[in-house]
Structures are given as structure tokens and as C-alpha cells.
Design an enzyme around this catalytic site. Structure first.
Site, PDB file in Angstrom:
ATOM      1  CB  SER A   1      67.473  23.450 -10.442  1.00 11.25           C
ATOM      2  OG  SER A   1      67.025  23.575 -11.781  1.00 11.25           O
ATOM      3  CE  LYS A   2      66.381  28.821  -4.787  1.00 11.17           C
ATOM      4  NZ  LYS A   2      67.414  29.470  -4.056  1.00 11.17           N
TER       5      LYS A   2
END
Ligand code: GLU
Length: 489
Positions: free
Chosen positions: A257-258
């Protein structure tokens, strides 16, 4: 060829945003399988979800795949014998095939309103049942259907799912997987606007484009039985399907994920990762060569790639490993190749400055974007706290000592005519050899710390003397003046 069939692989990006690094891995495996077997690698754009359509996304996706060096054989920009390669340009084709299913009674029109479907869902949820369409419209009579059509009642088209049947599927990576059709909803194949859903369009296209192998993310696994039923309804042979594992965050927890840094394929290039390093990194996120080789060019990977070395276990996206590979590939490059890259990441530097900095920095950077912070002092006056000039190994030096070191340095710098590293170093050696600061403990260490901070505004910098010619004599003296005024103000 595999099993006497031409190998045709495809990636099917949806133009809904930036191309994800996980998709890039899928793309790499598709590319490798096709090239290894003298087949074709195809790009098809799946733009049937108009609500999520992002203008320009297709163009950016194609560009980034190209920038990574994965050239396709057929696609929306170059065409090919199985076009068009953009799904919204293929709507007539889907019409023809959905009609076939309607005629065979394997698909049916659903006239239910959104309100009815929402209510149904809410009731099922309240009763702790898995929400599912109740097949209300499957039982409409031909007269009722015609009446609705004549009255222009909007409808979707759903597929018929047989009752209580076991579907067995052989995943290329995971082996045998069983599904019971009672767990499958009557999937919408055509939406009320006449546009197909992913499931229908992908099956029709994979068949018509003669795709032999499909790599896709494991999130699609539960869709596979629906797809297999569609292949059966049409009497088509399904491609071989491999569901690739998800990439995990560097801490091993959860899908990449970011939170742990950017995840678009483009962002890695922008950060100064080299395509070849990134590809080498991605090769190993789901595959191994069966021996202990760790460096692969794209061509070597193509030669080594095989379906039986794909992994079932989700790999961790280990950024340290990526950094290591990138550093390696940077140092493999010739200075001429690197010059071009340095210019791109240091556009404010002149050719002469690049020539000076390149040999110094080439050994020290992990990614090309490290060049900016490491050379900031050359292009601007970095602001820093004056306490940094006085600090040495957690102790404070006397201000007089530091001032003396800086002003003597300023004197020797102004005496150098040819401002090159060897001359600068010789002058500094001379200064340190004379009896300046002879009573000081660690005078050399202290001197270089003061010098480093005065020039760069930081304690962590590339070798300063080697960089000074890129800064130039005048600016060097200016930095020393600034340090003096910092201390005396
Ligand atoms: N359009 C789908 C996606 O972007 C492709 C899935 C597939 O490869 O079948 O995830």
C-alpha cells in the site's frame, strides 16, 4: 509454442489511474512467457467501467510499460490482426455474443430496479445471508419479457448459473481448485447502458484474441468459475490461467500500500530507479530461476522463465533489495550512459559540473533522485543552525577554534589558482601539517567536520574536496564567509 499452441499472452489494463507496480510484474511475466515461446504479447484496454475512467490513463499506462522496455506485439496504438484492442470499440462484438447466450437460454434479461436490488440485499444481509440475486427475472414468461422490452424498461443481462455443480479448475500456480456453483451469483454480463462487464468482455476477448495463457492477480480467483462457465456455454476452450500472488508491504503485513511509499510503476522511474533494476527486482517477486543467480537482464529472464518456477507464497516488496539492485545497476553503467541520467536528475548542473560530480557520486547513490539532496549545497545556500558548526562527537568546540579553522581555510582557498581537487587537498594537507591547532585533540577530525558543515550545511555529504571544483572557488569562499558571519552574528 506450448502444447502445440502458439503462446499469446495479454495484459488488460483498465484506464482507471496510474499503472500499479503489481500490474507491471504481471506484465513482465506475460512478456517473458510470450517471448520465450516465440509467441505474441498483447495489450488490451479494458475500459468498460466508465464511472472509473480517468482521461489520459491509457496513454500514460502504455508509455510507462514502454519506458520499462516491455514492447508489445499488438495493442491499441499499433493495432494488429485481432483488433480493436480497446473494449469500448468492440461493443458490436459483445452484442453478437450476448445474443447467442440469450438465444440458448444461458443468459436472461433482468428488469429489476436498483431499489428492488438494494432492498433484496438489505433483507439478505439482515438475515445473515450472503447477498445474491434471487433470480426473479429468470422466471419471467416470454410475454412478460416482451412487454417490458416494448415499454422500454431498462434491463441488464445476467448469466444463468447451474445449481449445485462442482467446477474444478487447474490453476497454473495453485493446482486444482474447486468451486460449487451454489456460491456463485447470476453475474451481470451486460449493464443497462449496453456495455459489458469485465467478466463478459474479458472472456469474449481472450477467446477471440486467441489468448493461450492468462496471468492475473489472485483477487480474480473467485471470478474464474463464472468465466469457465461462459467458456463452456460458448463451447470454447479456456486459456491456461495463473493467479499471481499479491505483493506484501515491506513489513510483511497486508497488501502493498501507499503507506510504505509510492506504488505506481511510474513513481519508481521518477525516483530514479533504473528500469532494468526494477524489472530484475520484480522477476523475483513470484518466480525463481531454480539456482542462485540473482542478476538477470530482461533477455536472460526471458530465457530462464518457466511456469513451473512460479510461487504460491506472497512475496514481500523488500525496498532494501530494490535499492541494492539499483545501486548495482547504476555502477554497471558506463560514464557516458550515466551522464545522460545525471543530467536528467540534476538539470541545474552544467556539463562541467556533471563531469566532476559523476565519478564521486556514482559510487554513493542508491537511486538517481539521491543526487539532488547530496548536491544541494552546490546549487544553493543551504540553511543550517550554527550549532552544527560547533558540534563534534556530541561535544561543543570553542567558537574561536572553529572561526580560526574557517578563516584559515578561506585564506588558503583564495590562494589556489587552478581550483581542482588535488590542489585543494594539497593546500588543506599543508594547513593541517603546520602547527595550527597543535594542542587540539582530534584536530584532523574536527577540521574536516567544520569544513564539511561550512561548505555543505550538513554533516552527511559526499566527499567535499572532490565536489569543490563543481562548486567553484568563488562560491566556496562565499560559503566560508557565510559560516563566519553565522558564528559572529
Ligand atoms: N482489467 C483487469 C484489471 O485491470 C484485468 C484483469 C485480467 O487480467 O483479467 O485488473
Amino acid at each position: 509454442m506450448i502444447d502445440n499452441k502458439i503462446v499469446r499472452t495479454r495484459i488488460a489494463p483498465s484506464p482507471t489511474g496510474e499503472y500499479h507496480v503489481g500490474h507491471l510484474r504481471t506484465c513482465l511475466y506475460d512478456y517473458a512467457l510470450a517471448k520465450k515461446n516465440n509467441g505474441q504479447f498483447i495489450i488490451r484496454i479494458e475500459d468498460t467501467d466508465q464511472k472509473r475512467f480517468v482521461p489520459g490513463s491509457m496513454e500514460r499506462t502504455l508509455q510507462v510499460i514502454k519506458d520499462y522496455g516491455l514492447q508489445w506485439d499488438e495493442g491499441p496504438d499499433i493495432g494488429g490482426p485481432y483488433g480493436p484492442y480497446i473494449q469500448t470499440q468492440r461493443l458490436e462484438i459483445y452484442q453478437k455474443y450476448i445474443q447467442e447466450l440469450l438465444d440458448k437460454g444461458l443468459a436472461y434479461r433482468c428488469f429489476c430496479t436498483q431499489e428492488r436490488l438494494d432492498e433484496l440485499r438489505a433483507t439478505q444481509k439482515a438475515a445473515k445471508q450472503v447477498p445474491r440475486y434471487d433470480q426473479h427475472c429468470l422466471h419471467l414468461t416470454p410475454e412478460e419479457i416482451q412487454k417490458n422490452i416494448d415499454a422500454k424498461v431498462p434491463y441488464t443481462i445476467r448469466m444463468v448459473i447451474p445449481k449445485n455443480e462442482t467446477i474444478i479448475f487447474e490453476d497454473v500456480i495453485r493446482g486444482k481448485i474447486k468451486f460449487n456453483t451454489n456460491d456463485i451469483d447470476d453475474q451481470v454480463l451486460i449493464k443497462s447502458n449496453g456495455i459489458p462487464t469485465y467478466h463478459f468482455a474479458a472472456v469474449v476477448d481472450d477467446h477471440l484474441m486467441e489468448i493461450s495463457h492468462v496471468f492475473r492477480g489472485e483477487e480474480w480467483l473467485t471470478s474464474t468459475p463464472k468465466h469457465l462457465l461462459l467458456y463452456r456455454y460458448f463451447g470454447w476452450e479456456p486459456p491456461k490461467i495463473a493467479h499471481l500472488t499479491v505483493l506484501l508491504n515491506p513489513d510483511g503485513k497486508g497488501k502493498l500500500s501507499k503507506r510504505h511509499g509510492a506504488t505506481s510503476a511510474r513513481s519508481f522511474l521518477e525516483e530514479g530507479y533504473l528500469p532494468e533494476a526494477m524489472l530484475n527486482f520484480l522477476m523475483f517477486l513470484g518466480w525463481n530461476p531454480g539456482d542462485n543467480r540473482e542478476f538477470f537482464t530482461l533477455d536472460e529472464f526471458v530465457q530462464a522463465f518457466s511456469l513451473d518456477h512460479l510461487h504460491k507464497k506472497s512475496p514481500v516488496f523488500d525496498r532494501k533489495k530494490l535499492d541494492y539492485l539499483n545501486g548495482y545497476y547504476i555502477r554497471q553503467k558506463s560514464n557516458d550512459e550515466l551522464k545522460v541520467l545525471f543530467k536528467k536528475f540534476l538539470p541545474q548542473a552544467s556539463d562541467e559540473q556533471i563531469n566532476i560530480l559523476l565519478p564521486v557520486l556514482k559510487e554513493r547513490i542508491v537511486k538517481l533522485s539521491d543526487l539532488q539532496p547530496q548536491t544541494k549545497f552546490i546549487f544553493e545556500d543551504v540553511d543550517y543552525d550554527k550549532s552544527l558548526l560547533l558540534e563534534y562527537k556530541d561535544k561543543e568546540m570553542s567558537k574561536d577554534l572553529v572561526l580560526d579553522m574557517i578563516s584559515k581555510t578561506k585564506d588558503i582557498m583564495s590562494q589556489i589558482d587552478d581550483f581542482k581537487a588535488s590542489n585543494i587537498q594539497a593546500k588543506i594537507d599543508e594547513l593541517l601539517k603546520s602547527d595550527n591547532w597543535s594542542n587540539e585533540e582530534n584536530k584532523v577530525g574536527k577540521y574536516f567536520m567544520v569544513f564539511r558543515v561550512a561548505i555543505c550545511g550538513s554533516k552527511f555529504t559526499p566527499p567535499v574536496v572532490d565536489c569543490l571544483p563543481a562548486l567553484g572557488k568563488e562560491k566556496t569562499i562565499h560559503k566560508l564567509d557565510l559560516a563566519i558571519s553565522k558564528l559572529t552574528s
